[in-house]
Design an enzyme around this catalytic site. Structure first.
Site, PDB file in Angstrom:
ATOM      1  CE  LYS A 189      -2.001   2.572   3.050  1.00  0.00           C
ATOM      2  NZ  LYS A 189      -1.874   3.859   2.336  1.00  0.00           N
ATOM      3  N   GLY A 242       7.026   4.710   8.370  1.00  0.00           N
ATOM      4  CA  GLY A 242       6.099   5.809   8.639  1.00  0.00           C
ATOM      5  C   GLY A 242       6.275   6.305  10.054  1.00  0.00           C
ATOM      6  CB  SER A 243       4.114   8.395  12.118  1.00  0.00           C
ATOM      7  OG  SER A 243       2.891   7.691  12.141  1.00  0.00           O
ATOM      8  CD  GLU A 245       2.973   9.606  16.370  1.00  0.00           C
ATOM      9  OE1 GLU A 245       3.202   9.598  15.139  1.00  0.00           O
ATOM     10  OE2 GLU A 245       3.758  10.094  17.204  1.00  0.00           O
ATOM     11  CD  GLU A 264      13.327   4.255   8.023  1.00  0.00           C
ATOM     12  OE1 GLU A 264      13.204   5.162   8.874  1.00  0.00           O
ATOM     13  OE2 GLU A 264      13.338   4.442   6.798  1.00  0.00           O
ATOM     14  CB  CYS A 298      12.782   8.977   8.785  1.00  0.00           C
ATOM     15  SG  CYS A 298      13.601   8.082   7.475  1.00  0.00           S
ATOM     16  CD  GLU A 395      10.236  12.396  12.272  1.00  0.00           C
ATOM     17  OE1 GLU A 395       9.218  11.731  12.545  1.00  0.00           O
ATOM     18  OE2 GLU A 395      11.173  11.961  11.591  1.00  0.00           O
TER      19      GLU A 395
HETATM   20  P1  ADP Z   1       2.765  10.146   7.977  1.00  0.00           P
HETATM   21  O1  ADP Z   1       2.312  10.819   9.226  1.00  0.00           O
HETATM   22  O2  ADP Z   1       4.162  10.424   7.606  1.00  0.00           O
HETATM   23  O3  ADP Z   1       1.815  10.245   6.825  1.00  0.00           O
HETATM   24  P2  ADP Z   1       1.811   7.538   8.616  1.00  0.00           P
HETATM   25  O4  ADP Z   1       2.434   6.602   9.583  1.00  0.00           O
HETATM   26  O5  ADP Z   1       0.490   8.105   8.942  1.00  0.00           O
HETATM   27  O6  ADP Z   1       2.896   8.635   8.362  1.00  0.00           O
HETATM   28  O7  ADP Z   1       1.686   6.882   7.173  1.00  0.00           O
HETATM   29  C1  ADP Z   1       2.608   5.994   6.599  1.00  0.00           C
HETATM   30  C2  ADP Z   1       1.841   4.914   5.875  1.00  0.00           C
HETATM   31  O8  ADP Z   1       1.060   4.182   6.816  1.00  0.00           O
HETATM   32  C3  ADP Z   1       0.839   5.430   4.834  1.00  0.00           C
HETATM   33  O9  ADP Z   1       0.834   4.545   3.720  1.00  0.00           O
HETATM   34  C4  ADP Z   1      -0.474   5.380   5.588  1.00  0.00           C
HETATM   35  O10 ADP Z   1      -1.606   5.278   4.751  1.00  0.00           O
HETATM   36  C5  ADP Z   1      -0.290   4.118   6.404  1.00  0.00           C
HETATM   37  N1  ADP Z   1      -1.160   4.026   7.587  1.00  0.00           N
HETATM   38  C6  ADP Z   1      -1.679   5.029   8.324  1.00  0.00           C
HETATM   39  N2  ADP Z   1      -2.449   4.534   9.328  1.00  0.00           N
HETATM   40  C7  ADP Z   1      -2.419   3.180   9.239  1.00  0.00           C
HETATM   41  C8  ADP Z   1      -3.013   2.101   9.972  1.00  0.00           C
HETATM   42  N3  ADP Z   1      -3.807   2.310  11.009  1.00  0.00           N
HETATM   43  N4  ADP Z   1      -2.739   0.847   9.584  1.00  0.00           N
HETATM   44  C9  ADP Z   1      -1.914   0.600   8.544  1.00  0.00           C
HETATM   45  N5  ADP Z   1      -1.355   1.557   7.804  1.00  0.00           N
HETATM   46  C10 ADP Z   1      -1.575   2.845   8.127  1.00  0.00           C
END
Ligand code: ADP
Length: 496
Positions: A189, A242-243, A245, A264, A298, A395
């Site tokens: 995704k 990603g993040s 959270e 990561e 990052c 960050e």
């Molecule tokens: P950012 O804040 O940099 O956008 P995210 O962690 O929100 O970072 O997003 C990184 C990826 O994780 C994106 O592809 C986002 O759609 C996906 N993502 C966000 N929330 C979820 C979730 N609950 N489960 C799985 N993937 C997620």
């Protein structure tokens, strides 16, 4: 007399793929829904993209499962797998101009950066892992007793790969390279902000000869499509960038199935300048550290520690250089800095700039929006930053540098390490012993000495502490896509 011609401005790229790629077919979302992807430089809609959710992930996982359990990919000669990955890299290279333009349009990064940085690094990564495909082998182990014992390295299965928007093509390469080399199949995704280039790469993978079902790309949102990948029992392993959270949510959801995870995540990396450094190189390195990719890295060197004896003169240089940076149209070959990826990121960064001012740091340059269309922010430097301020701890993911002053080595190391993150760090000095000593004492997955943001497909990258676990790139980056099987054979003669 030689004439100087202006560099060519690339043409707007064609949008070829906006549908889901499942089992080798292009298909709309089951729900029929689409979402807009926006050009962050103009705030205009680029395209409507299929909004996949759990129903589409179900089909993608089924395809990937079939391709793994019964298909040719994990079973073919490993060298042939390597050849197909090499062909994918060649096809990407053939389209480099078009792909760089598409990346720039969707993400906002200067097209010259995508062309000279992101895509060459992606090619390097794919070619590096193509070379691994036929070099993944086990060991023979001298165990006690009359046994022949050996290990096999087998692909982990179907990999769910969820990636962010800051380096869309490069993140695809970092994820597909090792997974494909290992013989895994994939449900990916891409980030909802930047779905277009991953779809294009899926088309090129098909053209390269990757069998149907081996790579599936489901565009859509995190809490729907992303969560469905994490929750699906047909997915053996999740690789996420990603993040922190989101990583916590994924970890909780994956716990029920004890799914293999690699993360990561973010950082607040210290970039340390000693008085004995080559200060020209260090000033340039401070800029690369914070401004590369609009600060959306990052591993951004967002905490610039400067030794007190050179602090004022060095900071003046960094500030002056920041003022010289050209912010604007990412399609203009002379642009240094494009827009932030979207309004949410823009607002978050502007919020941190306000917080920095309120907490008493000095905004030495920048701090404002550029223009009134597109998500552009001035290169921003804060001085008089204290360790406890939000801009020194959290960050920001934007072009905002926090400068901190230090005098004593032990105090420096303590402060540099006083963060929940541990992704990267850098140190600038001419003293070799000091460089290695600091590199050893910093709690970070990567330490650059007299350089910044030097990446190579062969060198592992990843975080200490809350910056993640597992490594990408290099031999370490292959590990998460492999299981180790031990086979023990009795050598006793069967009794007659
Ligand atoms: P950012 O804040 O940099 O956008 P995210 O962690 O929100 O970072 O997003 C990184 C990826 O994780 C994106 O592809 C986002 O759609 C996906 N993502 C966000 N929330 C979820 C979730 N609950 N489960 C799985 N993937 C997620």
């Amino acid at each position: 007399m030689a004439t100087v011609t202006a560099p060519r401005r690339p043409a707007a790229p064609k949008i070829h793929q906006t549908q889901l790629f499942i089992d080798g077919q292009w298909t709309p979302a089951r729900s029929g829904k689409t979402f807009e992807t926006i050009n962050p430089a103009t705030e205009e809609v680029i395209a409507q993209v299929a909004e996949g959710d759990a129903a589409d992930v179900e089909l993608a996982v089924r395809a990937a499962r079939k391709a793994f359990d019964d298909g040719p990919w994990p079973r073919m000669n490993a060298r042939e797998r390597g050849r197909i990955i090499l062909r994918l890299a060649d096809l990407i290279e053939e389209e480099i101009e078009e792909l760089a333009a598409l990346e720039s349009l969707d993400n906002g990064k200067p097209v010259s950066d995508a062309r000279a940085g992101d895509i060459p690094l992606a090619l390097d990564c794919l070619r590096y892992y193509a070379g691994w495909a036929d070099k993944i082998h086990g060991q023979t182990i001298p165990i006690n007793g009359n046994y022949f014992c050996y290990t096999r390295r087998e692909p982990v299965g179907v990999a769910g790969q969820i990636i962010p928007w800051n380096f869309p093509i490069l993140m695809v390469a970092w994820k597909w390279g090792p997974a494909l080399a290992a013989g895994c199949t994939i449900v990916m995704k891409p980030a909802e902000q930047t779905p277009l280039t991953a779809l294009r790469l899926a088309r090129l993978a098909q053209k390269a000869g990757v069998p149907d079902g081996v790579i599936n790309v489901v565009t859509g949102f995190g809490p729907t499509a992303g969560a469905a990948i994490v929750n699906h029992p047909g997915i053996d392993k999740v690789a996420f960038t990603g993040s922190g959270e989101t990583a916590q949510i994924i970890m909780r959801q994956a716990a029920g199935q004890l799914k293999r995870l690699t993360f990561e995540l973010g950082g607040k990396s210290p970039n340390i300048v000693f008085a004995d450094a080559d200060l020209d190189a260090a000033a340039a390195g401070a800029h690369v550290g914070i401004y590369l990719n609009q600060g959306q890295c990052c591993c951004a060197g967002s905490r610039l520690f400067v030794e007190d004896t050179i602090h004022d003169a060095f900071v003046a240089r960094v500030v002056e250089g920041s003022r010289q940076r050209r912010v604007g149209d990412p399609f203009d070959p002379g642009t240094h800095q494009g827009p932030q990826v979207d309004k949410a990121q823009f607002d978050k960064i502007m919020g941190y700039i306000e917080a920095g001012k309120k907490e008493g740091a000095t905004c030495a340059t920048g701090g404002k929006r550029v223009g009134d269309r597109g998500f552009f922010i001035e290169p921003t430097v804060f001085t008089n930053v204290k360790d406890e301020m939000a801009i020194a701890r959290e960050e920001i993911f934007g072009p905002v540098l926090s400068v901190l002053k230090f005098s004593d080595m032990d105090e420096l190391i303590r402060r540099a390490n006083a963060t929940t993150f541990g992704l990267a760090a850098a140190v600038w000095t001419r003293d070799v012993a000091k460089a290695h000593d600091v590199a050893r004492r910093l709690r970070a997955g990567t330490v650059w000495v007299n350089c910044y943001d030097v990446f190579d497909a062969a060198a592992p990258f990843g975080g200490f502490k809350q910056s993640g676990f597992g490594r990408e790139l290099g031999e370490r980056g292959l590990e998460p896509y492999l299981e180790t099987k031990t086979v023990t054979v009795s050598l006793d003669q069967p009794r007659a």
